[in-house]
Enzyme design. Sequence first.
Site, PDB file in Angstrom:
ATOM      1  N   CYS A 295       0.713  -1.100   0.083  1.00  0.00           N
ATOM      2  CA  CYS A 295      -0.023   0.025   0.099  1.00  0.00           C
ATOM      3  C   CYS A 295       0.841   1.179  -0.107  1.00  0.00           C
ATOM      4  O   CYS A 295       1.522   1.594   0.973  1.00  0.00           O
ATOM      5  CB  CYS A 295      -1.054  -0.203   1.054  1.00  0.00           C
ATOM      6  SG  CYS A 295      -2.270   1.308   1.101  1.00  0.00           S
TER       7      CYS A 295
ATOM      8  N   CYS B 183      -0.812   3.746  -7.087  1.00  0.00           N
ATOM      9  CA  CYS B 183      -1.631   2.938  -6.161  1.00  0.00           C
ATOM     10  C   CYS B 183      -1.467   1.424  -6.788  1.00  0.00           C
ATOM     11  O   CYS B 183      -1.981   1.358  -7.955  1.00  0.00           O
ATOM     12  CB  CYS B 183      -2.959   3.311  -6.123  1.00  0.00           C
ATOM     13  SG  CYS B 183      -4.200   2.070  -5.175  1.00  0.00           S
TER      14      CYS B 183
END
Length: 244
Positions: free
Chosen positions: A64, A182
């Site tokens: 992440c 991302c």
Amino acid sequence: METEVPAILRAREAVAPDERFTFHSSRMRMTHVTPEQLRAMDADSDRCAVELSDARVDVLGYACLVAIMSMGLGYHRTSEQRLHTRTVENGAPAPVVTSAGALVHGLHTIGARKIVLLAPYMRPLTRTVVDYLTHEDIEVIDHQALEIPDNLDVAAHDPARLPGLAQALEHADADAVVLSACVQMPSLGAIEEAEQLLGKPVVSAAVCTAHQMLRALDLDAVAPGAGHLLSGKYARTPLPRPPA
């Protein structure tokens, strides 16, 4: 991370047919991309590092990007060192690559000082990403926050939309384009299309993570279909120096 990084490494079989990789995952829970859930998620990363080192893996990837960046400027260095220490304490030392640190390193590797980027986050978190990159001497001259709060919806976003969204950014003076800041938002299938459309190097958090993981394994960072960074031009790029 669980789809695009394996896809990149399996594509290497075309250039390195004797290589085989196995993939192991340990999950930190997060359903909505909010600062509160991101902090709770990061606090769980030590457990995951220990669990994965039980499998005697050769490299760990922290998936992440915004969880790292929301913890403070330069935090990827702190996280990578701390999680590596957890593997050492477990008797199975392994290098740790964070997608946040890999994006920074990947952009520096291709000499990108000015970039544009797309991110699925809400605007405040996207601003966090912009500020983090600015702190790392990477100027974000334009960006778009897609404002997708649900993490499953981020994964379901159609990557075919990304080249057109990137084309709408003020990219003329950019050295490179980040098609997905991302690892949850898929973009791999659109990387090379975007490069042809925009005439610039195009990377993603997942591509940069794969590049740095390969280098951490002391393998040539090359994979077909993943754009400029993995084209072979940067196959033996040195890893970032650890903090003093």
